[in-house]
Write an enzyme that holds these catalytic residues in place. Structure first.
Site, PDB file in Angstrom:
ATOM      1  N   HIS A  42     -25.815 -30.484 -30.019  1.00 35.23           N
ATOM      2  CA  HIS A  42     -25.156 -30.072 -28.780  1.00 35.23           C
ATOM      3  C   HIS A  42     -25.887 -30.635 -27.554  1.00 35.23           C
ATOM      4  CE1 HIS A  42     -21.535 -27.804 -28.199  1.00 35.23           C
ATOM      5  NE2 HIS A  42     -22.013 -27.249 -27.102  1.00 35.23           N
TER       6      HIS A  42
ATOM      7  N   ARG B  83     -18.650 -32.169 -30.714  1.00 41.15           N
ATOM      8  CA  ARG B  83     -19.358 -31.016 -31.266  1.00 41.15           C
ATOM      9  C   ARG B  83     -19.742 -31.368 -32.700  1.00 41.15           C
ATOM     10  NH1 ARG B  83     -14.654 -28.841 -28.693  1.00 41.15           N
ATOM     11  NH2 ARG B  83     -15.154 -27.475 -26.922  1.00 41.15           N
TER      12      ARG B  83
ATOM     13  N   HIS C   3     -12.482 -29.090 -22.959  1.00 41.48           N
ATOM     14  CA  HIS C   3     -12.602 -27.757 -22.363  1.00 41.48           C
ATOM     15  C   HIS C   3     -11.233 -27.283 -21.890  1.00 41.48           C
ATOM     16  CE1 HIS C   3     -17.145 -28.329 -21.306  1.00 41.48           C
ATOM     17  NE2 HIS C   3     -16.957 -27.919 -22.540  1.00 41.48           N
TER      18      HIS C   3
ATOM     19  N   TYR D 220     -21.803 -28.726 -15.514  1.00 39.24           N
ATOM     20  CA  TYR D 220     -22.461 -30.039 -15.488  1.00 39.24           C
ATOM     21  C   TYR D 220     -22.635 -30.555 -14.069  1.00 39.24           C
ATOM     22  CZ  TYR D 220     -21.805 -29.832 -20.477  1.00 39.24           C
ATOM     23  OH  TYR D 220     -21.858 -29.436 -21.783  1.00 39.24           O
TER      24      TYR D 220
ATOM     25  N   ARG E 134     -24.190 -33.761 -26.804  1.00 38.04           N
ATOM     26  CA  ARG E 134     -22.906 -33.501 -26.138  1.00 38.04           C
ATOM     27  C   ARG E 134     -23.140 -33.208 -24.650  1.00 38.04           C
ATOM     28  NH1 ARG E 134     -17.527 -31.569 -26.715  1.00 38.04           N
ATOM     29  NH2 ARG E 134     -17.086 -29.608 -25.614  1.00 38.04           N
TER      30      ARG E 134
ATOM     31  N   LYS F  85     -12.028 -26.615 -30.480  1.00 40.75           N
ATOM     32  CA  LYS F  85     -11.899 -25.161 -30.452  1.00 40.75           C
ATOM     33  C   LYS F  85     -10.461 -24.759 -30.144  1.00 40.75           C
ATOM     34  CE  LYS F  85     -16.630 -23.884 -29.137  1.00 40.75           C
ATOM     35  NZ  LYS F  85     -17.461 -23.207 -28.109  1.00 40.75           N
TER      36      LYS F  85
END
Length: 316
Positions: free
Chosen positions: A256, A155, A282, A291, A259, A190
């Site tokens: 992004h 990110r 994730h 994806y 990414r 995150k």
């Protein structure tokens, strides 16, 4: 052959349409859409043998399901529901109904748009691009940023949070660091979740070219601006957009997107969803599963372009 005249709208609907035409001064096009939507509602009501003003939320939900099943878009259904809701709100004010059966009924959620990813050729073209005559310092820095974004799936916040070396917790200013000796990037993602990512050969080569030019001034940040301060996410967006244009890509590239490209291309090659989930950081694999839709699109295009059965026309 004579045409069958459409059944007239119920009187209460005609009164409502006259009300919105006069009181709300609706544009002619909008008034026509209101009329068509209420004609549809009247047809639905007739189909279940229920007077229009006696429709219940269960009927409305059934109508929504029918429209959705017939291919009506989520946005189109939402607009129709809005028109119906307005009619029943007016009807309640007139004392014609005791409650609004459309209140609380929502249309189907619109599918989340697929993340934008570059094709493999465009991604490699951008990663391999070298601007002729550019400032060697800027060129080396920007090339290293592209390699980490596309080669590691970072990110943009993780990228600008990298320090040059591991250091100690007290010495580090950023949220991650590069360990060239181990060939790893350590980032804080995150939710405060740390993860370690392998540095590919191209990323290591780009960092080997950038670090000597970057020098030791300006603190521990891996990527700095020309004034020596840590590079901002906004600056990365700007530089990447400029670089993708210079590389001849028709689509302006943002961090992004690289990414997404990293994840999509890795999944196409490996098919290992769990590994891609871990590399992206994730927490839930359902986030990564988007994806697989990108991968299916890729496979479908390959099939349509190459397979003999895809090109065969049906017998007439």
């Amino acid at each position: 052959m004579s045409m069958i005249a459409a059944s007239p709208l119920p009187s209460e609907v005609q009164r409502y349409l006259e009300h919105v035409r006069v009181e709300k001064r609706l544009a002619s096009r909008t008034h026509t859409l209101y009329t068509l939507d209420l004609e549809k509602l009247a047809q639905f009501a007739s189909g279940v043998n229920v007077p229009l003003l006696q429709l219940q939320p269960a009927h409305i939900r059934r109508f929504v399901a029918q429209m959705h099943g017939a291919g009506r878009s989520s946005r189109g259904i939402a607009l129709i529901l809005s028109g119906w809701r307005g009619f029943f709100t007016w009807a309640a004010r007139q004392g014609l109904v005791s409650s609004n059966p459309v209140q609380g009924v929502r249309g189907p959620k619109a599918p989340k748009p697929l993340p934008k990813a570059l094709g493999v050729d465009d991604a490699v073209r951008l990663a391999d691009f070298h601007a002729a005559g550019a400032d060697p310092w800027l060129e080396a820095r920007d090339a290293a940023m592209v390699e980490l974004l596309y080669g590691c799936g970072l990110r943009v916040g993780e990228l600008v949070g990298l320090d040059r070396t591991p250091g100690s917790d007290a010495a580090r200013e950023g949220r991650g660091w590069i360990d060239l000796e181990a060939g790893e990037a350590h980032v804080l993602g995150k939710g405060g979740k740390r993860r370690s990512l392998p540095l590919g050969a191209a990323a290591r080569q780009a960092l080997d070219a950038w670090l000597p030019l970057r020098g030791s001034a300006g603190g521990p940040a891996l990527f700095v601006g020309q004034r020596g301060t840590r590079l901002s996410a906004q600056s990365v967006w700007k530089r990447l957009r400029q670089r993708s244009g210079q590389a001849g890509l028709t689509t302006p590239v943002h961090p992004h997107m690289l990414r997404h490209s990293f994840a999509s291309h890795l999944l196409q090659s490996s098919g290992d969803l769990r590994a891609v989930q871990e590399l992206l950081g994730h927490a839930n694999i359902t986030t990564t599963q988007v994806y697989t839709r990108l991968d299916f699109q890729h496979l479908a295009k390959v099939y349509d372009a190459a397979h003999p059965r895809a090109r065969k026309k049906p017998a007439g």
